[in-house]
Scaffold this active site. Structure first.
Site, PDB file in Angstrom:
ATOM      1  N   LYS A  21     -69.880  36.732   3.204  1.00 15.32           N
ATOM      2  CA  LYS A  21     -69.947  37.274   4.391  1.00 15.32           C
ATOM      3  C   LYS A  21     -68.603  37.421   5.298  1.00 15.32           C
ATOM      4  CE  LYS A  21     -71.492  34.960   8.250  1.00 15.32           C
ATOM      5  NZ  LYS A  21     -70.631  35.184   9.413  1.00 15.32           N
ATOM      6  N   ASN A  22     -67.948  36.362   5.221  1.00 14.29           N
ATOM      7  CA  ASN A  22     -66.875  36.170   6.203  1.00 14.29           C
ATOM      8  C   ASN A  22     -65.522  36.818   5.397  1.00 14.29           C
ATOM      9  OD1 ASN A  22     -68.270  34.970   7.908  1.00 14.29           O
ATOM     10  ND2 ASN A  22     -67.757  32.989   7.438  1.00 14.29           N
ATOM     11  N   ARG A  92     -69.700  37.770  16.094  1.00 13.92           N
ATOM     12  CA  ARG A  92     -68.297  37.286  16.477  1.00 13.92           C
ATOM     13  C   ARG A  92     -67.196  38.007  15.854  1.00 13.92           C
ATOM     14  NH1 ARG A  92     -64.924  34.044  19.465  1.00 13.92           N
ATOM     15  NH2 ARG A  92     -63.086  33.216  18.301  1.00 13.92           N
ATOM     16  N   CYS A 116     -72.821  33.325  16.663  1.00 12.01           N
ATOM     17  CA  CYS A 116     -73.381  32.039  16.457  1.00 12.01           C
ATOM     18  C   CYS A 116     -73.084  31.406  17.835  1.00 12.01           C
ATOM     19  CB  CYS A 116     -72.931  31.272  15.586  1.00 12.01           C
ATOM     20  SG  CYS A 116     -73.792  31.794  13.748  1.00 12.01           S
ATOM     21  N   ARG A 123     -67.599  31.534  22.561  1.00 13.03           N
ATOM     22  CA  ARG A 123     -66.633  31.028  21.576  1.00 13.03           C
ATOM     23  C   ARG A 123     -65.138  31.877  22.152  1.00 13.03           C
ATOM     24  NH1 ARG A 123     -69.514  32.050  16.081  1.00 13.03           N
ATOM     25  NH2 ARG A 123     -67.592  31.664  15.011  1.00 13.03           N
ATOM     26  N   PRO A 124     -64.078  31.195  22.500  1.00 13.37           N
ATOM     27  CA  PRO A 124     -63.070  31.764  22.920  1.00 13.37           C
ATOM     28  C   PRO A 124     -62.340  32.786  22.077  1.00 13.37           C
ATOM     29  CG  PRO A 124     -62.467  29.418  22.470  1.00 13.37           C
ATOM     30  CD  PRO A 124     -64.174  29.698  22.162  1.00 13.37           C
ATOM     31  N   ILE A 125     -61.448  33.683  22.910  1.00  9.12           N
ATOM     32  CA  ILE A 125     -60.653  34.539  22.214  1.00  9.12           C
ATOM     33  C   ILE A 125     -58.998  34.616  22.456  1.00  9.12           C
ATOM     34  CG2 ILE A 125     -62.286  36.168  21.531  1.00  9.12           C
ATOM     35  CD1 ILE A 125     -61.446  37.912  23.629  1.00  9.12           C
ATOM     36  N   ASP A 126     -58.750  33.462  23.477  1.00  9.34           N
ATOM     37  CA  ASP A 126     -57.722  33.301  24.053  1.00  9.34           C
ATOM     38  C   ASP A 126     -56.447  33.521  22.951  1.00  9.34           C
ATOM     39  OD1 ASP A 126     -56.890  30.008  23.617  1.00  9.34           O
ATOM     40  OD2 ASP A 126     -58.725  30.843  23.276  1.00  9.34           O
ATOM     41  N   LEU A 127     -56.549  33.005  21.677  1.00  7.87           N
ATOM     42  CA  LEU A 127     -55.505  33.228  20.637  1.00  7.87           C
ATOM     43  C   LEU A 127     -55.187  34.571  20.334  1.00  7.87           C
ATOM     44  CD1 LEU A 127     -56.563  30.486  18.263  1.00  7.87           C
ATOM     45  CD2 LEU A 127     -54.918  30.383  20.047  1.00  7.87           C
ATOM     46  N   ASP A 307     -68.704  25.416   8.152  1.00  9.57           N
ATOM     47  CA  ASP A 307     -70.322  26.242   7.706  1.00  9.57           C
ATOM     48  C   ASP A 307     -70.991  25.555   6.648  1.00  9.57           C
ATOM     49  OD1 ASP A 307     -68.269  29.311   8.096  1.00  9.57           O
ATOM     50  OD2 ASP A 307     -68.893  27.873   9.496  1.00  9.57           O
ATOM     51  N   ILE A 329     -64.558  21.204  14.297  1.00 13.77           N
ATOM     52  CA  ILE A 329     -64.332  22.790  14.685  1.00 13.77           C
ATOM     53  C   ILE A 329     -64.988  23.294  15.720  1.00 13.77           C
ATOM     54  CG2 ILE A 329     -64.005  25.089  13.539  1.00 13.77           C
ATOM     55  CD1 ILE A 329     -62.417  22.791  11.997  1.00 13.77           C
ATOM     56  N   ARG A 400     -78.462  37.175   8.993  1.00 10.47           N
ATOM     57  CA  ARG A 400     -77.261  37.616   9.390  1.00 10.47           C
ATOM     58  C   ARG A 400     -76.157  37.263   8.266  1.00 10.47           C
ATOM     59  NH1 ARG A 400     -75.095  34.813  14.163  1.00 10.47           N
ATOM     60  NH2 ARG A 400     -73.323  35.838  13.407  1.00 10.47           N
TER      61      ARG A 400
HETATM   62  C1  EPZ Z   1     -64.619  31.647  11.336  1.00  8.23           C
HETATM   63  O1  EPZ Z   1     -65.020  31.905  12.819  1.00  8.23           O
HETATM   64  C2  EPZ Z   1     -66.036  32.101  10.741  1.00  8.23           C
HETATM   65  N1  EPZ Z   1     -66.643  33.330  11.013  1.00  8.23           N
HETATM   66  C3  EPZ Z   1     -67.098  30.821  10.998  1.00  8.23           C
HETATM   67  O2  EPZ Z   1     -68.173  31.062  10.324  1.00  8.23           O
HETATM   68  C4  EPZ Z   1     -66.325  29.799  10.662  1.00  8.23           C
HETATM   69  O3  EPZ Z   1     -67.103  28.608  11.248  1.00  8.23           O
HETATM   70  C5  EPZ Z   1     -65.081  29.607  11.439  1.00  8.23           C
HETATM   71  O4  EPZ Z   1     -64.125  30.520  11.106  1.00  8.23           O
HETATM   72  C6  EPZ Z   1     -64.196  28.332  10.831  1.00  8.23           C
HETATM   73  O5  EPZ Z   1     -64.125  28.041   9.690  1.00  8.23           O
HETATM   74  C7  EPZ Z   1     -66.205  34.511  10.545  1.00  8.23           C
HETATM   75  O6  EPZ Z   1     -65.050  34.551   9.630  1.00  8.23           O
HETATM   76  C8  EPZ Z   1     -66.836  35.752  11.021  1.00  8.23           C
HETATM   77  P1  EPZ Z   1     -62.159  29.761  14.215  1.00  8.23           P
HETATM   78  P2  EPZ Z   1     -63.995  32.093  13.726  1.00  8.23           P
HETATM   79  O7  EPZ Z   1     -61.443  30.830  15.146  1.00  8.23           O
HETATM   80  O8  EPZ Z   1     -62.683  32.585  13.218  1.00  8.23           O
HETATM   81  C9  EPZ Z   1     -61.190  27.838  18.740  1.00  8.23           C
HETATM   82  C10 EPZ Z   1     -70.508  31.233   9.861  1.00  8.23           C
HETATM   83  O9  EPZ Z   1     -71.308  30.438   9.893  1.00  8.23           O
HETATM   84  N2  EPZ Z   1     -60.942  29.073  18.883  1.00  8.23           N
HETATM   85  O10 EPZ Z   1     -61.660  29.851  13.041  1.00  8.23           O
HETATM   86  O11 EPZ Z   1     -64.450  32.257  14.978  1.00  8.23           O
HETATM   87  C11 EPZ Z   1     -62.859  27.974  18.195  1.00  8.23           C
HETATM   88  O12 EPZ Z   1     -63.466  27.523  19.344  1.00  8.23           O
HETATM   89  C12 EPZ Z   1     -69.285  31.288  10.874  1.00  8.23           C
HETATM   90  O13 EPZ Z   1     -70.286  32.061   8.912  1.00  8.23           O
HETATM   91  C13 EPZ Z   1     -59.964  29.189  20.273  1.00  8.23           C
HETATM   92  O14 EPZ Z   1     -59.944  27.963  20.843  1.00  8.23           O
HETATM   93  O15 EPZ Z   1     -63.484  30.553  14.224  1.00  8.23           O
HETATM   94  C14 EPZ Z   1     -62.916  26.842  17.257  1.00  8.23           C
HETATM   95  O16 EPZ Z   1     -62.958  25.577  17.963  1.00  8.23           O
HETATM   96  C15 EPZ Z   1     -69.690  30.402  11.993  1.00  8.23           C
HETATM   97  N3  EPZ Z   1     -59.592  30.024  20.708  1.00  8.23           N
HETATM   98  C16 EPZ Z   1     -61.653  26.797  16.433  1.00  8.23           C
HETATM   99  O17 EPZ Z   1     -60.701  27.736  17.124  1.00  8.23           O
HETATM  100  C17 EPZ Z   1     -59.486  31.370  20.039  1.00  8.23           C
HETATM  101  O18 EPZ Z   1     -59.059  32.353  20.382  1.00  8.23           O
HETATM  102  C18 EPZ Z   1     -61.698  27.396  15.165  1.00  8.23           C
HETATM  103  O19 EPZ Z   1     -62.653  28.507  15.285  1.00  8.23           O
HETATM  104  C19 EPZ Z   1     -60.217  31.386  18.664  1.00  8.23           C
HETATM  105  C20 EPZ Z   1     -60.808  30.147  18.133  1.00  8.23           C
END
Ligand code: EPZ
Length: 421
Positions: A21-22, A92, A116, A123-127, A307, A329, A400
């Site tokens: 999926k991812n 997301r 989710c 869930r933030p997108i600041d990065l 996950d 995480i 999903r």
């Molecule tokens: C990806 O989500 C996966 N989703 C998630 O899988 C997975 O849990 C996650 O990576 C971690 O492995 C997809 O690929 C579509 P992150 P992502 O950004 O990229 C923080 C599933 O069940 N963060 O790596 O959204 C965030 O809040 C899903 O298949 C910021 O602070 O996760 C988290 O604490 C759920 N600012 C941490 O980073 C940002 O701009 C890691 O999240 C972005 C993220």
């Protein structure tokens, strides 16, 4: 629709793992960067993928199903710069469309991505926003809406303050169309990122270092079309492995995946005492004498995947002893353990990131609602090992990310039916 499950049926047989999926969700936005057709193989036919396809069509492009799990994407004329809210809210990974739109159309408008509810609040997108700004984008935020504009993105040195999978993938993809060189540091290293970089490089991109903490991208003018085979879903493989271990009722062969992507899980299986046998692209789980508890801490790849934490928590309800589960995480990903407690599990929440699970305890069927994708599948595992009947509502959340899950579970001997609400 709901699932109706009668627990404690012995499970045995084979199950094939679908495409990731991812990984699949990241290839559809790339179509915005190529003016040529892309043919994608091993596409999991799951709800989130259907939403990503709908997003491309809503933006004016063509997605054609060639055969089961094979799709052809054709770029047409970019008509709109707004990502449809009703689709963005659903998943997301919709955020992955932002960068390619900005890089090719110079502007994009979108609402805050959904998906989710596993983080504290949205869930933030600041990065993403900070990085696009470093590449020269102007960012206008009003309420829950973002409007990004950029005449031409320029290469930049970006250090991610947090390791993020989609932020790494998004900036790696977008930087392909920025002027000059971009260096991304403190990157995520998941296999899906390596797969995406390999695909982009096969279409003419210049990406080095994917799969390591530092990725270097040299901007190019255009990307060729190509063919991309989605890698197997390591999270699905791990989920089936933990179902078989928790059920502990028969021999289950899980095939068509890469066991090397789950070394952290096998290390835990060694400590727990799961009877398993690895092969080049499969694992055979057989009955284990006694499962003993083992602490687990989620971590970025190659550490233990967040996950897989929910299914692992269910497995620990059947192990002898106490195990501490530390979710590092996502902030709200342990809240579902409250539902396991309602089913009879002995779980103490120390804080939002830590629970202590004492086992083994029998679980009993109940009427449940799936809170999100991974917690949802964990509740299916709990229901399959529980005494009595369980109904699980809100199964859209599970569908999903898992293709035809009830059919594949029935093939293993599970008593699971799809019933109307
Ligand atoms: C990806 O989500 C996966 N989703 C998630 O899988 C997975 O849990 C996650 O990576 C971690 O492995 C997809 O690929 C579509 P992150 P992502 O950004 O990229 C923080 C599933 O069940 N963060 O790596 O959204 C965030 O809040 C899903 O298949 C910021 O602070 O996760 C988290 O604490 C759920 N600012 C941490 O980073 C940002 O701009 C890691 O999240 C972005 C993220």
């Amino acid at each position: 629709m709901k699932f109706l499950i009668e627990g404690r049926k012995p499970l045995k047989g084979e199950v094939a793992v679908a495409g990731s999926k991812n990984a699949a969700l990241k290839i559809f936005p790339v179509a915005l960067l190529t003016r040529k057709a892309i043919r994608v193989f091993n596409v999991p036919e799951i709800e989130d993928v259907f939403r990503a396809q709908e997003m491309l069509v809503a933006l004016g492009h063509e997605v054609k199903k060639i055969k089961n799990r094979i799709f052809e994407i054709k770029f047409k004329k970019q008509k709109y710069f707004d990502l449809p809210v009703n689709l963005v809210n659903k998943f997301r990974a919709s955020v992955m469309f932002v960068g390619p739109m900005l890089a090719t159309c110079g502007q994009v408008r979108f609402s805050h991505p959904g998906g989710c509810v596993i983080g504290a609040g949205a869930r933030p997108i600041d990065l993403f926003l900070d990085s696009f700004q470093k590449m020269g984008a102007k960012i206008n935020i009003s309420g829950n809406y973002y409007h990004l504009t950029a005449k031409k993105l320029k290469g930049a040195n970006i250090f991610f303050s947090k390791i993020s999978v989609t932020a790494t993938e998004s900036l790696m993809t977008t930087a392909c169309f920025a002027c000059g060189e971009t260096i991304l540091k403190n990157c995520a290293m998941e296999p899906e990122i390596v797969g995406l970089a390999q695909y982009l490089n096969s279409c003419g991109a210049k990406i080095k270092g994917a799969g390591t903490p530092t990725i270097k991208i040299t901007g190019i003018k255009k990307l060729k079309g190509g063919e991309y085979k989605i890698i197997p879903d390591r999270i699905e493989a791990g989920t089936f492995a933990m179902l078989a271990a928790a059920s502990n009722s028969g021999e289950v062969l899980i095939k068509n995946f890469n066991p090397a992507h789950l070394e952290s899980l096998w290390a835990l299986f060694d400590k727990i005492g799961v009877n398993y046998e690895l092969d080049k692209s499969s694992v055979k789980i057989s009955r284990s004498k006694k499962l003993v508890s083992c602490d687990a801490t989620t971590h970025e790849y190659p550490g233990f995947a967040t996950d897989l934490q929910s299914p692992y928590s269910v497995l620990m309800t059947q192990a002898y002893g106490s195990s501490l589960i530390h979710e590092t995480i996502h902030d709200r990903r342990l809240l579902f353990t409250d539902i396991l407690t309602q089913m009879g599990a002995n779980i103490i929440m120390a804080d939002p990131h830590r629970v202590v699970i004492n086992g083994p305890t029998p679980l009993y069927g109940r009427q449940l609602v799936s809170p999100d994708l991974r917690a949802g599948v964990a509740l299916i595992i709990a229901a399959l090992i529980a005494f009595g009947k369980t109904t699980i509502d809100n199964i859209y959340q599970i569908e999903r990310g898992y293709e035809k899950l009830d059919e594949r579970l029935r093939a293993l001997g599970a008593d699971i039916k799809r019933i109307d609400n």
